[in-house]
Design an enzyme around this catalytic site. Sequence first.
Site, PDB file in Angstrom:
ATOM      1  N   SER A  11       0.869  -1.187   0.000  1.00 53.88           N
ATOM      2  CA  SER A  11       0.000   0.000   0.000  1.00 53.88           C
ATOM      3  C   SER A  11       0.897   1.225   0.000  1.00 53.88           C
ATOM      4  CB  SER A  11      -0.862   0.008   1.267  1.00 53.88           C
ATOM      5  OG  SER A  11      -1.531   1.238   1.427  1.00 53.88           O
ATOM      6  N   TYR A  68      -2.939  -0.984  10.297  1.00 57.73           N
ATOM      7  CA  TYR A  68      -2.745  -1.137   8.847  1.00 57.73           C
ATOM      8  C   TYR A  68      -1.392  -0.566   8.418  1.00 57.73           C
ATOM      9  CZ  TYR A  68      -4.185  -1.071   3.880  1.00 57.73           C
ATOM     10  OH  TYR A  68      -4.281  -1.276   2.526  1.00 57.73           O
TER      11      TYR A  68
HETATM   12  P1  NAD Z   1     -11.208  -6.616  -0.584  1.00 56.43           P
HETATM   13  O1  NAD Z   1     -11.905  -6.470   0.738  1.00 56.43           O
HETATM   14  O2  NAD Z   1     -11.975  -6.399  -1.841  1.00 56.43           O
HETATM   15  O3  NAD Z   1     -10.506  -8.043  -0.682  1.00 56.43           O
HETATM   16  C1  NAD Z   1      -9.808  -8.619   0.397  1.00 56.43           C
HETATM   17  C2  NAD Z   1      -9.635 -10.092   0.137  1.00 56.43           C
HETATM   18  O4  NAD Z   1      -8.970 -10.668   1.280  1.00 56.43           O
HETATM   19  C3  NAD Z   1     -10.966 -10.851  -0.015  1.00 56.43           C
HETATM   20  O5  NAD Z   1     -10.850 -11.849  -1.001  1.00 56.43           O
HETATM   21  C4  NAD Z   1     -11.149 -11.469   1.365  1.00 56.43           C
HETATM   22  O6  NAD Z   1     -11.965 -12.635   1.348  1.00 56.43           O
HETATM   23  C5  NAD Z   1      -9.710 -11.793   1.702  1.00 56.43           C
HETATM   24  N1  NAD Z   1      -9.536 -12.050   3.129  1.00 56.43           N
HETATM   25  C6  NAD Z   1      -9.839 -11.265   4.179  1.00 56.43           C
HETATM   26  N2  NAD Z   1      -9.596 -11.899   5.338  1.00 56.43           N
HETATM   27  C7  NAD Z   1      -9.111 -13.119   5.004  1.00 56.43           C
HETATM   28  C8  NAD Z   1      -8.687 -14.246   5.747  1.00 56.43           C
HETATM   29  N3  NAD Z   1      -8.696 -14.266   7.096  1.00 56.43           N
HETATM   30  N4  NAD Z   1      -8.253 -15.337   5.071  1.00 56.43           N
HETATM   31  C9  NAD Z   1      -8.253 -15.363   3.715  1.00 56.43           C
HETATM   32  N5  NAD Z   1      -8.643 -14.320   2.955  1.00 56.43           N
HETATM   33  C10 NAD Z   1      -9.066 -13.218   3.602  1.00 56.43           C
HETATM   34  O7  NAD Z   1      -9.971  -5.620  -0.476  1.00 56.43           O
HETATM   35  P2  NAD Z   1      -8.952  -5.031  -1.575  1.00 56.43           P
HETATM   36  O8  NAD Z   1      -9.108  -3.556  -1.543  1.00 56.43           O
HETATM   37  O9  NAD Z   1      -9.027  -5.740  -2.854  1.00 56.43           O
HETATM   38  O10 NAD Z   1      -7.582  -5.332  -0.848  1.00 56.43           O
HETATM   39  C11 NAD Z   1      -6.630  -6.274  -1.305  1.00 56.43           C
HETATM   40  C12 NAD Z   1      -5.252  -5.867  -0.820  1.00 56.43           C
HETATM   41  O11 NAD Z   1      -4.895  -4.616  -1.399  1.00 56.43           O
HETATM   42  C13 NAD Z   1      -5.150  -5.687   0.698  1.00 56.43           C
HETATM   43  O12 NAD Z   1      -3.930  -6.200   1.175  1.00 56.43           O
HETATM   44  C14 NAD Z   1      -5.178  -4.184   0.851  1.00 56.43           C
HETATM   45  O13 NAD Z   1      -4.545  -3.763   2.024  1.00 56.43           O
HETATM   46  C15 NAD Z   1      -4.441  -3.749  -0.394  1.00 56.43           C
HETATM   47  N6  NAD Z   1      -4.670  -2.368  -0.779  1.00 56.43           N
HETATM   48  C16 NAD Z   1      -5.948  -1.941  -1.065  1.00 56.43           C
HETATM   49  C17 NAD Z   1      -6.127  -0.617  -1.405  1.00 56.43           C
HETATM   50  C18 NAD Z   1      -7.482  -0.081  -1.743  1.00 56.43           C
HETATM   51  O14 NAD Z   1      -7.588   1.152  -1.827  1.00 56.43           O
HETATM   52  N7  NAD Z   1      -8.499  -0.893  -1.935  1.00 56.43           N
HETATM   53  C19 NAD Z   1      -5.032   0.251  -1.469  1.00 56.43           C
HETATM   54  C20 NAD Z   1      -3.775  -0.236  -1.165  1.00 56.43           C
HETATM   55  C21 NAD Z   1      -3.595  -1.542  -0.830  1.00 56.43           C
END
Ligand code: NAD
Length: 260
Positions: A142, A155
Amino acid sequence: MLKKMSALVTGSTSGIGLGVARALAAEGADVVLNGLGDRDEIETIRAGVERDFGVKALYDGADMTKPAEIIEMIERTQGAFGKLDILVNNAGIQHVAPIAEFPTEKWDAIIAINLSSSFHTIRAAFPGMKERKFGRIINIASAHALVASPFKSAYVAAKHGVYGLIKVVALEGAEFGVTANAICPGYVKTPLVEKQIPDTAKARGMSEEEVVQKVILAAQPTRNFVAIEEVAALTVFLASPNSGSITGAAYQIDGGWVAQ
Ligand code: NAD
């Protein structure tokens, strides 16, 4: 570009992880999907990957808070595909609250899913990659691996930790064809971001619309969300055989956020 390769993407039943898994499959990689959710919906997603891209797609329901399940998932993947070439550590959750009110169990869950799960997947996958002299480890970190924001103690701590972990793995894998890199997205419109808008509004005393405009998009000079497809395309590039000299890097894909 990724034909005959196998990939595992944690947290790929939603959001960025699903986009990454589909992009790897579109390049010919067999994939293992992982994450939480409704079993029927997950089966529809899994079958869709096989149908759309003509690759093998498996689903593994390992819980990223449980080290034993994570190790078994890596072993099952290696058993099913004979090897694991590309490991994308993506699973993550968020919680937004001032530190004095931050629930201890949320801290523990975020550290487990956003940081420790990567240690466990890498620890289990590394020996096979080293032996075969090829591996691509990519963490969806991130912008918060590089800079902080208030009210996101767990986070930000976890994501800074991920970048540290990736640098160590890059050094340990350097002579064995195993690269490790972090992708650092800004805000991407996924359920993870949508869910934090009400809590951020509460913590900052703002309306939800003000949070989108004055907190989320204000952080990014482009004033646009990063697209899932952009993160997926960068992941494919870092996974490809000709990115072998890129290791230990943190790739910002944040609309200029961290440049400020
Ligand atoms: P999302 O909520 O759409 O997806 C998260 C995924 O993680 C889902 O498939 C969920 O089922 C899975 N997950 C959660 N807890 C779990 C567990 N205990 N065991 C197995 N799987 C689990 O979120 P996203 O935005 O797609 O985030 C994905 C990654 O990207 C994360 O690491 C997040 O920190 C990172 N990220 C997101 C953003 C953003 O703005 N959305 C920005 C920077 C980084």
